[in-house]
Design a protein around this motif. Structure first.
Motif, PDB file in Angstrom:
ATOM      1  N   UNK A  20      17.610  49.411  15.101  1.00  0.00           N
ATOM      2  CA  UNK A  20      16.928  49.660  16.389  1.00  0.00           C
ATOM      3  C   UNK A  20      17.244  51.059  16.923  1.00  0.00           C
ATOM      4  N   UNK A  21      18.490  51.496  16.743  1.00  0.00           N
ATOM      5  CA  UNK A  21      18.857  52.842  17.201  1.00  0.00           C
ATOM      6  C   UNK A  21      18.056  53.891  16.417  1.00  0.00           C
ATOM      7  N   UNK A  22      17.948  53.634  15.128  1.00  0.00           N
ATOM      8  CA  UNK A  22      17.159  54.515  14.262  1.00  0.00           C
ATOM      9  C   UNK A  22      15.692  54.504  14.687  1.00  0.00           C
ATOM     10  N   UNK A  23      15.184  53.300  14.933  1.00  0.00           N
ATOM     11  CA  UNK A  23      13.764  53.150  15.281  1.00  0.00           C
ATOM     12  C   UNK A  23      13.445  53.779  16.647  1.00  0.00           C
ATOM     13  N   UNK A  24      14.434  53.797  17.547  1.00  0.00           N
ATOM     14  CA  UNK A  24      14.195  54.380  18.869  1.00  0.00           C
ATOM     15  C   UNK A  24      13.876  55.879  18.737  1.00  0.00           C
ATOM     16  N   UNK A  25      14.364  56.496  17.665  1.00  0.00           N
ATOM     17  CA  UNK A  25      14.138  57.926  17.460  1.00  0.00           C
ATOM     18  C   UNK A  25      12.855  58.190  16.669  1.00  0.00           C
ATOM     19  N   UNK A  26      12.554  57.291  15.737  1.00  0.00           N
ATOM     20  CA  UNK A  26      11.430  57.601  14.837  1.00  0.00           C
ATOM     21  C   UNK A  26      10.194  56.738  15.088  1.00  0.00           C
ATOM     22  N   UNK A  27      10.194  55.910  16.154  1.00  0.00           N
ATOM     23  CA  UNK A  27       9.098  54.958  16.375  1.00  0.00           C
ATOM     24  C   UNK A  27       7.731  55.632  16.479  1.00  0.00           C
ATOM     25  N   UNK A  28       7.700  56.861  17.004  1.00  0.00           N
ATOM     26  CA  UNK A  28       6.405  57.543  17.162  1.00  0.00           C
ATOM     27  C   UNK A  28       5.754  57.805  15.806  1.00  0.00           C
ATOM     28  N   UNK A  29       6.565  58.109  14.819  1.00  0.00           N
ATOM     29  CA  UNK A  29       6.046  58.397  13.483  1.00  0.00           C
ATOM     30  C   UNK A  29       5.642  57.118  12.761  1.00  0.00           C
ATOM     31  N   UNK A  30       6.423  56.063  12.979  1.00  0.00           N
ATOM     32  CA  UNK A  30       6.202  54.824  12.222  1.00  0.00           C
ATOM     33  C   UNK A  30       5.455  53.757  13.008  1.00  0.00           C
ATOM     34  N   UNK A  31       5.061  54.095  14.241  1.00  0.00           N
ATOM     35  CA  UNK A  31       4.484  53.051  15.098  1.00  0.00           C
ATOM     36  C   UNK A  31       3.134  52.535  14.601  1.00  0.00           C
ATOM     37  N   UNK A  32       2.413  53.385  13.856  1.00  0.00           N
ATOM     38  CA  UNK A  32       1.113  52.946  13.335  1.00  0.00           C
ATOM     39  C   UNK A  32       1.318  51.755  12.407  1.00  0.00           C
ATOM     40  N   UNK A  33       2.486  51.734  11.795  1.00  0.00           N
ATOM     41  CA  UNK A  33       2.809  50.664  10.879  1.00  0.00           C
ATOM     42  C   UNK A  33       3.707  49.647  11.607  1.00  0.00           C
ATOM     43  N   UNK A  34       3.061  48.710  12.308  1.00  0.00           N
ATOM     44  CA  UNK A  34       3.843  47.821  13.183  1.00  0.00           C
ATOM     45  C   UNK A  34       4.713  46.813  12.427  1.00  0.00           C
ATOM     46  N   UNK A  35       4.536  46.743  11.096  1.00  0.00           N
ATOM     47  CA  UNK A  35       5.368  45.788  10.353  1.00  0.00           C
ATOM     48  C   UNK A  35       6.789  46.322  10.139  1.00  0.00           C
ATOM     49  N   UNK A  36       7.033  47.580  10.544  1.00  0.00           N
ATOM     50  CA  UNK A  36       8.334  48.202  10.297  1.00  0.00           C
ATOM     51  C   UNK A  36       9.490  47.404  10.910  1.00  0.00           C
ATOM     52  N   UNK A  37       9.293  46.946  12.156  1.00  0.00           N
ATOM     53  CA  UNK A  37      10.365  46.184  12.818  1.00  0.00           C
ATOM     54  C   UNK A  37      10.650  44.902  12.041  1.00  0.00           C
ATOM     55  N   UNK A  38       9.577  44.235  11.573  1.00  0.00           N
ATOM     56  CA  UNK A  38       9.768  43.004  10.795  1.00  0.00           C
ATOM     57  C   UNK A  38      10.491  43.309   9.489  1.00  0.00           C
ATOM     58  N   UNK A  39      10.160  44.467   8.887  1.00  0.00           N
ATOM     59  CA  UNK A  39      10.833  44.869   7.646  1.00  0.00           C
ATOM     60  C   UNK A  39      12.333  45.031   7.898  1.00  0.00           C
ATOM     61  N   UNK A  40      12.682  45.653   9.043  1.00  0.00           N
ATOM     62  CA  UNK A  40      14.097  45.821   9.385  1.00  0.00           C
ATOM     63  C   UNK A  40      14.790  44.464   9.528  1.00  0.00           C
ATOM     64  N   UNK A  41      14.087  43.506  10.148  1.00  0.00           N
ATOM     65  CA  UNK A  41      14.679  42.167  10.297  1.00  0.00           C
ATOM     66  C   UNK A  41      14.941  41.553   8.918  1.00  0.00           C
ATOM     67  N   UNK A  42      13.972  41.711   8.021  1.00  0.00           N
ATOM     68  CA  UNK A  42      14.128  41.133   6.677  1.00  0.00           C
ATOM     69  C   UNK A  42      15.300  41.795   5.939  1.00  0.00           C
ATOM     70  N   UNK A  43      15.382  43.141   6.038  1.00  0.00           N
ATOM     71  CA  UNK A  43      16.491  43.854   5.380  1.00  0.00           C
ATOM     72  C   UNK A  43      17.835  43.388   5.959  1.00  0.00           C
ATOM     73  N   UNK A  44      17.871  43.223   7.299  1.00  0.00           N
ATOM     74  CA  UNK A  44      19.113  42.789   7.959  1.00  0.00           C
ATOM     75  C   UNK A  44      19.529  41.399   7.464  1.00  0.00           C
ATOM     76  N   UNK A  45      18.542  40.513   7.287  1.00  0.00           N
ATOM     77  CA  UNK A  45      18.848  39.153   6.801  1.00  0.00           C
ATOM     78  C   UNK A  45      19.372  39.232   5.363  1.00  0.00           C
ATOM     79  N   UNK A  46      18.738  40.077   4.534  1.00  0.00           N
ATOM     80  CA  UNK A  46      19.186  40.219   3.134  1.00  0.00           C
ATOM     81  C   UNK A  46      20.634  40.743   3.097  1.00  0.00           C
ATOM     82  N   UNK A  47      20.907  41.777   3.906  1.00  0.00           N
ATOM     83  CA  UNK A  47      22.272  42.350   3.959  1.00  0.00           C
ATOM     84  C   UNK A  47      23.279  41.268   4.370  1.00  0.00           C
TER      85      UNK A  47
END
Lengths: 228, 90
Positions: A105-132
């Motif tokens: 989330x800290x990372x996304x707070x900085x880069x959200x403008x670039x990646x916001x078109x791709x709204x699945x990014x937050x869900x991807x982070x959740x999936x990566x966090x669960x895998x970790x």
């Protein structure tokens, strides 16, 4: 025990106090920015706030892990059986999930403008966090646990660097970037400290003091800017 | 000309109302906001929904727009919001 270890090792009381400071700082950041978000509905502020809420939750479960380790007199969290003693792995799962999401989330707070078109990014982070989190529970190999955290550190710090470099800010070397990188370094050290306790035992106190310092700096910056 | 961001446009609209003794008709507000009517409508609806502005009708049936307490608060905090965003590179 060597004299250096005696100085820098910490007891359960210090652990609780340390977690308490970080939780209070994180919650103060979260609630201190509430009005700014409510008025602006700005996504960057939303992700920034969520990051600190997740830091608070992660540190809560971190202190719970140290409590149960001390209560059951066990060396590492992996000594708990996932079937007969699920409390240990479950707490570790929550700790790893919240801590990974806090960084994302800290990372996304900085880069959200670039990646916001791709709204699945937050869900991807959740999936990566669960895998970790799952890998952290089921893998008992030191190299795997270290590898995950080193990967996380390299990934997040390089995205931070690229995002920071691209922004048209007056002072390219403002201290925020340094604070974020230090936060990242000590965050990874904190995770390693929980997953592989003997690895950094000698420097626990240094890690704790530095982590508290970083959170206090961020809180100071937030309070100064929000005017609270 | 630099493109205005959402926050800046919101601030500009609220400031127009504030500078007009907190009472303005919709048409002069549209004109002074320098927005197309489609974009103005989007912002206007959004500001009403968020509770930053309110519509009042006088006894002649004329519609006026005024700031709410939340609208005033936004103007007060606008500088803090933008400096916070800059400081943390959000």
């Amino acid at each position: 025990m060597r004299p250096l270890e005696q100085i820098f090792m910490v007891g359960p009381g210090t652990e609780v106090f340390y977690s308490f400071i970080i939780i209070v700082c994180s919650l103060m950041v979260y609630f201190g920015t509430k009005e700014l978000y409510e008025l602006s509905s700005y996504k960057g502020i939303k992700y920034f706030r969520l990051s600190f809420l997740f830091f608070a939750l992660a540190y809560f479960f971190r202190s719970f892990i140290t409590f149960i380790l001390s209560f059951f007199n066990i060396g590492t969290i992996h000594e708990f059986s996932p079937i007969f003693m699920p409390i240990g792995p479950l707490t570790l799962l929550l700790f790893m999930y919240f801590s990974s999401m806090a960084l994302f989330y800290l990372l996304y707070s900085i880069i959200w403008k670039k990646w916001d078109k791709n709204s699945i990014m937050v869900y991807t982070f959740h999936i990566i966090a669960v895998i970790i989190s799952l890998v952290s529970i089921f893998s008992r190999r030191m190299e795997v646990l270290l590898g995950i955290n080193i990967f996380l550190f390299i990934f997040v710090s390089s995205v931070f660097y690229v995002a920071h470099k691209d922004k048209k800010i007056k002072n390219k070397w403002n201290n925020l970037y340094a604070v974020y990188i230090l936060l990242l370094i000590f965050w990874v050290l904190n995770i390693i400290d929980i997953l592989i306790p003997p690895f950094l035992q000698t420097f626990q106190m240094v890690i704790y003091l530095a982590s508290c310092g970083i959170f206090l700096i961020i809180l100071y910056k937030v309070l100064k800017k929000t005017g609270n | 000309m630099i493109k205005r961001g959402k926050l800046e446009i919101t601030k500009d609209i609220l400031e127009i109302i504030y500078n007009n003794k907190n009472s303005i008709k919709p048409t002069p507000l549209l004109r002074k906001s320098n927005l197309s009517s489609t974009r103005f409508k989007e912002y206007y609806t959004n500001l009403l929904e968020k509770g930053f502005i309110q519509e009042l009708t006088d006894k002649d049936g004329t519609k006026y727009i005024t700031l709410t307490e939340k609208g005033f608060r936004f103007l007060e905090k606008y500088k803090a919001i933008t400096t916070f965003i800059d400081e943390f590179e959000l």
